[in-house]
Design an enzyme around this catalytic site. Structure first.
Site, short mmCIF file in Angstrom:
data_model
loop_
_atom_site.label_atom_id
_atom_site.label_comp_id
_atom_site.label_asym_id
_atom_site.label_seq_id
_atom_site.Cartn_x
_atom_site.Cartn_y
_atom_site.Cartn_z
N LEU A 16 -20.97 3.40 -4.55
CA LEU A 16 -22.27 3.18 -3.90
C LEU A 16 -22.04 3.08 -2.39
O LEU A 16 -21.07 2.45 -1.97
CB LEU A 16 -22.91 1.90 -4.43
CG LEU A 16 -23.08 1.81 -5.94
CD1 LEU A 16 -23.53 0.41 -6.36
CD2 LEU A 16 -24.09 2.86 -6.42
N GLU A 17 -22.91 3.66 -1.62
CA GLU A 17 -22.82 3.58 -0.16
C GLU A 17 -23.95 2.68 0.30
O GLU A 17 -25.10 3.08 0.33
CB GLU A 17 -22.98 4.98 0.44
CG GLU A 17 -21.96 5.98 -0.07
CD GLU A 17 -22.53 7.36 -0.46
OE1 GLU A 17 -21.77 8.14 -1.06
OE2 GLU A 17 -23.71 7.64 -0.20
N ARG A 75 -33.10 0.95 -6.67
CA ARG A 75 -34.40 0.57 -7.25
C ARG A 75 -35.39 0.34 -6.13
O ARG A 75 -35.02 -0.11 -5.04
CB ARG A 75 -34.26 -0.72 -8.05
CG ARG A 75 -33.47 -0.59 -9.31
CD ARG A 75 -33.25 -1.95 -9.93
NE ARG A 75 -34.47 -2.46 -10.58
CZ ARG A 75 -34.68 -3.74 -10.83
NH1 ARG A 75 -33.79 -4.65 -10.46
NH2 ARG A 75 -35.77 -4.13 -11.43
N GLY A 82 -35.20 -1.16 -2.20
CA GLY A 82 -35.67 -0.37 -1.05
C GLY A 82 -36.70 -1.16 -0.26
O GLY A 82 -36.73 -1.13 0.97
N ARG A 83 -37.54 -1.92 -0.96
CA ARG A 83 -38.56 -2.75 -0.30
C ARG A 83 -37.92 -3.85 0.55
O ARG A 83 -38.59 -4.47 1.36
CB ARG A 83 -39.48 -3.38 -1.35
CG ARG A 83 -40.43 -2.40 -2.00
CD ARG A 83 -41.09 -3.00 -3.24
NE ARG A 83 -41.43 -1.96 -4.20
CZ ARG A 83 -42.67 -1.60 -4.52
NH1 ARG A 83 -43.70 -2.22 -4.01
NH2 ARG A 83 -42.88 -0.63 -5.39
N GLN A 92 -30.90 3.00 -9.96
CA GLN A 92 -31.31 3.77 -11.13
C GLN A 92 -30.68 5.15 -11.09
O GLN A 92 -30.46 5.73 -10.03
CB GLN A 92 -32.84 3.86 -11.19
CG GLN A 92 -33.47 4.31 -9.89
CD GLN A 92 -34.98 4.22 -9.88
OE1 GLN A 92 -35.63 4.54 -10.87
NE2 GLN A 92 -35.55 3.80 -8.76
#
Lengths: 174, 172
Positions: free
Chosen positions: A123-124, A96, A100-101, A141
């Site tokens: 997930l990495e 999401r 990332g922010r 997402q």
């Protein structure tokens, strides 16, 4: 073509997409938000990784009260809390923007799934700055894309058989 | 399906794609180049926590450039206000920027339909690299959708300049 949120719901009802558990409030205009499970593993960050060797991973404590602080320069393998897949649409998995922010990667370079997969996705995770995260949080997402052409479901034998965080299987190919 | 450059232009003229300011020079065969705005935000704390508001400081990129270091996440923004209610935007850096080891987004390249903003860029440098205000830094592609549309009305709508993470609101 990219499926809109409403189309994702329609295809789910028709059985063309699997997301379980599914919750309508996690639908976005053109994607669906997934959560992270409490299975979290860490690669040995002091070791030179070699795709010809089986990667050694260590399970790390990840609970809802304390969470876990991810450290830069480390690679973590987690998994989606949901089982996600489709024989009809191509799935793409990313993080999401809110994460990332904060400098969190949820996938490294390979966001594209294969048609025919149906599992909890590995997930990495890696971070730019130390970051505390918690199991069960809404973290990424997935979007669904219409393919053109005859479909091949041979991927069923690949990583799709695993629903726990799974290491690179590159070493088995040589 | 992905829109070609000339289709991006015709949908821009029809009002189905918003890019402001718009310049013909920034159209590529199948994407549109955007520029880096002059403001950057950096987090004040080294360790961040998704459950807390992580305070930021804001700085202005000087004309002489600003050096990004690998150990920090920098929030930048596009000069252009962009978005679409009809086509899904996907952003990425220009290959000339990737060749210098600079990420312009981290993990989230897919933009929601109806998210019409100066988009926040998540800058991360593999090696130290200088950035300049107004430089062409990334590109946006537009994709056709299948299905009825409900537009984005989330927490970042109406953003001007870089916007720090609001994820702590998920926990309140």
């Amino acid at each position: 073509m990219n499926l809109t949120g409403l189309q994702i719901i329609k295809e789910l009802e028709r059985g063309k997409i699997n997301i379980s558990p599914f919750n309508e409030k996690d639908i976005n205009p053109n994607s669906y938000n997934y959560h992270i499970s409490s299975d979290l593993y860490e690669l040995d960050h002091r070791k030179v990784l070699d795709p010809l060797e089986k990667t050694i991973i260590k399970k790390i404590p990840f609970n809802i009260n304390e969470g876990c602080i991810l450290q830069p320069g480390h690679i973590y393998l987690g998994s989606t809390a949901e089982v996600i897949g489709s024989d009809d649409y191509v799935v793409s998995l990313i993080g999401r923007s809110s994460l990332g922010r904060l400098g969190l990667f949820l996938q490294i370079t390979a966001d594209l799934g294969q048609i025919g997969t149906d599992h909890a996705w590995t997930l990495e995770l890696t971070v730019v700055q130390p970051l505390k995260i918690y199991p069960g949080m809404k973290i990424g997402q997935i979007s669904f894309w219409t393919p053109i052409g005859k479909k091949d479901l041979k991927y069923r034998g690949g990583y799709s058989q695993y629903s726990k965080p799974h290491i690179s299987d590159w070493y088995k190919k040589v | 399906m992905i829109l070609t450059g000339s289709k991006i232009k015709s949908e821009f003229k029809r009002g189905n794609i918003i890019i402001s300011p718009f310049s013909d020079d920034q159209i590529n065969p199948n994407s549109y180049d955007f520029r880096l705005g002059s403001k950057l935000k950096i987090y004040k704390n080294k360790t961040l926590d998704v459950k807390k508001y992580n305070p930021v400081e804001i700085l202005e990129i000087p004309k002489t450039g600003y050096t990004l270091s690998p150990d920090k996440i920098y929030l930048g923004h596009t000069i252009e206000t962009m978005g679409s209610k009809r086509f899904v935007p996907i952003i990425r850096g220009k290959s000339s920027i990737g060749r210098l080891g600079l990420f312009i987004h981290i993990t989230a390249d897919l933009i929601d339909l109806g998210s019409i903003n100066q988009w926040t860029l998540m800058l991360h440098a593999v090696q130290k690299v200088k950035v300049y205000p107004g430089m062409l830094i990334g590109q946006v592609t537009f994709w056709k959708v299948d299905g009825d549309i409900v537009l984005y009305s989330g927490k970042y709508q109406g953003s001007k300049g870089p916007h720090e993470s609001q994820i702590f609101k998920d926990f309140t």
